[in-house]
Design an enzyme around this catalytic site. Sequence first.
Site, PDB file in Angstrom:
ATOM      1  N   SER A 273      -3.036  -0.711  15.956  1.00  0.00           N
ATOM      2  CA  SER A 273      -1.723  -0.293  15.482  1.00  0.00           C
ATOM      3  C   SER A 273      -0.858   0.037  16.687  1.00  0.00           C
ATOM      4  O   SER A 273      -1.360   0.589  17.674  1.00  0.00           O
ATOM      5  CB  SER A 273      -1.879   0.930  14.569  1.00  0.00           C
ATOM      6  OG  SER A 273      -0.629   1.348  14.091  1.00  0.00           O
TER       7      SER A 273
ATOM      8  N   HIS B  60      -5.245   3.724  16.437  1.00  0.00           N
ATOM      9  CA  HIS B  60      -3.914   4.146  15.982  1.00  0.00           C
ATOM     10  C   HIS B  60      -2.795   3.860  16.980  1.00  0.00           C
ATOM     11  O   HIS B  60      -1.690   3.482  16.606  1.00  0.00           O
ATOM     12  CB  HIS B  60      -3.940   5.645  15.639  1.00  0.00           C
ATOM     13  CG  HIS B  60      -2.864   6.076  14.704  1.00  0.00           C
ATOM     14  ND1 HIS B  60      -2.974   7.147  13.869  1.00  0.00           N
ATOM     15  CD2 HIS B  60      -1.637   5.561  14.463  1.00  0.00           C
ATOM     16  CE1 HIS B  60      -1.865   7.277  13.147  1.00  0.00           C
ATOM     17  NE2 HIS B  60      -1.033   6.321  13.506  1.00  0.00           N
TER      18      HIS B  60
ATOM     19  N   GLY C   2       1.969   4.473   1.902  1.00  0.00           N
ATOM     20  CA  GLY C   2       1.930   5.171   3.180  1.00  0.00           C
ATOM     21  C   GLY C   2       1.859   6.660   2.910  1.00  0.00           C
ATOM     22  O   GLY C   2       2.458   7.145   1.941  1.00  0.00           O
TER      23      GLY C   2
ATOM     24  N   LEU D  49      10.924   1.173   5.041  1.00  0.00           N
ATOM     25  CA  LEU D  49      12.185   1.620   4.438  1.00  0.00           C
ATOM     26  C   LEU D  49      13.000   2.461   5.414  1.00  0.00           C
ATOM     27  O   LEU D  49      13.975   3.081   5.045  1.00  0.00           O
ATOM     28  CB  LEU D  49      11.903   2.425   3.160  1.00  0.00           C
ATOM     29  CG  LEU D  49      11.074   1.696   2.099  1.00  0.00           C
ATOM     30  CD1 LEU D  49      10.773   2.622   0.927  1.00  0.00           C
ATOM     31  CD2 LEU D  49      11.808   0.446   1.618  1.00  0.00           C
TER      32      LEU D  49
ATOM     33  N   ASP E  42      -2.948   3.963   2.841  1.00  0.00           N
ATOM     34  CA  ASP E  42      -2.967   4.013   4.301  1.00  0.00           C
ATOM     35  C   ASP E  42      -2.915   5.464   4.758  1.00  0.00           C
ATOM     36  O   ASP E  42      -1.986   6.195   4.421  1.00  0.00           O
ATOM     37  CB  ASP E  42      -1.752   3.263   4.862  1.00  0.00           C
ATOM     38  CG  ASP E  42      -1.774   3.261   6.373  1.00  0.00           C
ATOM     39  OD1 ASP E  42      -2.422   2.363   6.955  1.00  0.00           O
ATOM     40  OD2 ASP E  42      -1.177   4.172   6.984  1.00  0.00           O
TER      41      ASP E  42
ATOM     42  N   LYS F 292       6.131   4.728   2.119  1.00  0.00           N
ATOM     43  CA  LYS F 292       5.669   6.076   1.788  1.00  0.00           C
ATOM     44  C   LYS F 292       6.590   6.660   0.730  1.00  0.00           C
ATOM     45  O   LYS F 292       7.808   6.585   0.842  1.00  0.00           O
ATOM     46  CB  LYS F 292       5.702   6.942   3.054  1.00  0.00           C
ATOM     47  CG  LYS F 292       5.364   8.404   2.833  1.00  0.00           C
ATOM     48  CD  LYS F 292       6.615   9.264   2.784  1.00  0.00           C
ATOM     49  CE  LYS F 292       6.343  10.637   2.208  1.00  0.00           C
ATOM     50  NZ  LYS F 292       7.568  11.424   2.003  1.00  0.00           N
TER      51      LYS F 292
ATOM     52  N   GLY G  67       0.852  -1.188   0.000  1.00  0.00           N
ATOM     53  CA  GLY G  67       0.000   0.000   0.000  1.00  0.00           C
ATOM     54  C   GLY G  67       0.882   1.229   0.000  1.00  0.00           C
ATOM     55  O   GLY G  67       2.091   1.135   0.249  1.00  0.00           O
TER      56      GLY G  67
HETATM   57  P1  A2P Z   1      10.260  10.139  -0.989  1.00  0.00           P
HETATM   58  O1  A2P Z   1       8.844  10.393  -0.564  1.00  0.00           O
HETATM   59  O2  A2P Z   1      10.976  11.374  -1.407  1.00  0.00           O
HETATM   60  O3  A2P Z   1      10.370   9.011  -1.990  1.00  0.00           O
HETATM   61  P2  A2P Z   1       9.062   4.749   5.022  1.00  0.00           P
HETATM   62  O4  A2P Z   1       8.084   4.190   4.043  1.00  0.00           O
HETATM   63  O5  A2P Z   1       9.891   3.715   5.704  1.00  0.00           O
HETATM   64  O6  A2P Z   1       8.439   5.727   5.981  1.00  0.00           O
HETATM   65  O7  A2P Z   1      10.161   5.568   4.191  1.00  0.00           O
HETATM   66  C1  A2P Z   1       9.806   6.662   3.462  1.00  0.00           C
HETATM   67  C2  A2P Z   1      11.045   7.448   3.143  1.00  0.00           C
HETATM   68  O8  A2P Z   1      11.836   6.732   2.177  1.00  0.00           O
HETATM   69  C3  A2P Z   1      10.682   8.746   2.514  1.00  0.00           C
HETATM   70  O9  A2P Z   1      11.666   9.686   2.916  1.00  0.00           O
HETATM   71  C4  A2P Z   1      10.750   8.474   1.003  1.00  0.00           C
HETATM   72  O10 A2P Z   1      11.094   9.657   0.312  1.00  0.00           O
HETATM   73  C5  A2P Z   1      11.848   7.451   0.936  1.00  0.00           C
HETATM   74  N1  A2P Z   1      11.637   6.441  -0.127  1.00  0.00           N
HETATM   75  C6  A2P Z   1      10.475   5.863  -0.480  1.00  0.00           C
HETATM   76  N2  A2P Z   1      10.668   4.950  -1.446  1.00  0.00           N
HETATM   77  C7  A2P Z   1      11.997   4.958  -1.723  1.00  0.00           C
HETATM   78  C8  A2P Z   1      12.821   4.234  -2.620  1.00  0.00           C
HETATM   79  N3  A2P Z   1      12.302   3.332  -3.442  1.00  0.00           N
HETATM   80  N4  A2P Z   1      14.151   4.507  -2.633  1.00  0.00           N
HETATM   81  C9  A2P Z   1      14.669   5.442  -1.798  1.00  0.00           C
HETATM   82  N5  A2P Z   1      13.951   6.153  -0.912  1.00  0.00           N
HETATM   83  C10 A2P Z   1      12.622   5.910  -0.861  1.00  0.00           C
END
Ligand code: A2P
Length: 329
Positions: free
Chosen positions: A164, A113, A21, A215, A46, A271, A19
């Site tokens: 959550s 939440h 985020g 991530l 989400d 996200k 999904g």
């Molecule tokens: P951005 O929105 O500029 O892509 P999480 O999902 O763990 O919260 O992490 C989100 C963070 O990781 C955000 O800062 C997002 O930045 C970045 N991010 C999301 N997808 C990737 C990706 N495929 N490679 C590198 N950074 C990513």
Amino acid sequence: MASTKFLTLNNGEKMPVIGIGTWQSSDEEIETAIDVALSAGYRHIDTAPVYGNEKAIGRVLKRWLDAGKVKREDLYIVTKLPPIANRPHEVEPTIKQSLADLQLDYVDMYLVHTPFTLFINPDGSFQFDDEGRVKVDKSTDHVAVWAEMEKLVASGLAKSIGVSNFSKEQVARLLKNCKIRPANNQIEHHVYLQQRDLVDFCKAENVAITAYSPLGSKGIAKFNAAAGVQRDLPDLMDIPEVKQIAEAHKKTPAQVLLRWIIDTGVVAIPKSTNESRLKQNLDVFDFELSAEEVAKLCALDKNIRICDFSFFRGVEQHPEFTFKNQFTD
Ligand code: A2P
């Protein structure tokens, strides 16, 4: 390309395993991101009132639904009962507000939440004590809140209900005192915080796990900084083992981190507001990790919690708060 892989929940509903985020995204960013995500094939979104973007998401959903570009039954929308409304009498009015903002008749999943509850002022701002700590409402009663959550299923406002940030003990308490079992526990879960005990317990009890911050949620740094929390965060995408496995599959470190999560039967909600990264995060079904690679990733666990709620200074005073560490008071 749609995200066609699903996890079947304990009530038979199917949740897409990836999904989008939406935490830490501005209205403008999120409108574009949701448009891009739906075009790329995301169907699972989400959100939560505390992210402040339900109205923006609602506008995009309405456009897509009105234009017939997507059917409501193909969407999977998750939102949450916020910590400021974690009280039995607030459950129904709060979901109704989310539904109005999202311009929907029902959500697919409604989650409590957080296990803790906070006080707010009439203007919606958090209440603080003289030392600048958030005021916690210690009267939280998970079982009483859950009974109201169950009514949402009966009234059709939510297809599924869950929690959550709940610990094993908190989930177990609900399981012992419910008519409808929680379908989901959304928790921080990634290679550095695997929470094996909690994940295994929930799986054994048929409570699906959704991994937030899959991530490493680098964006949380700004919340921490705003709350005066000084802390270095690890970069999961820079871990040598992750990079090496990514190179071997000609995929990115983010794709390896996500594949590892979904291969263990967990849903992930990365996200992103960036078009190419959004597409990349959904493009994780054309490679497989070997048992050896999975073992290597499992061995990375360091019990590093990134979202420890230390940005709510004082939250650790709540009796249901279980994430105490050196960054919380
Ligand atoms: P951005 O929105 O500029 O892509 P999480 O999902 O763990 O919260 O992490 C989100 C963070 O990781 C955000 O800062 C997002 O930045 C970045 N991010 C999301 N997808 C990737 C990706 N495929 N490679 C590198 N950074 C990513």
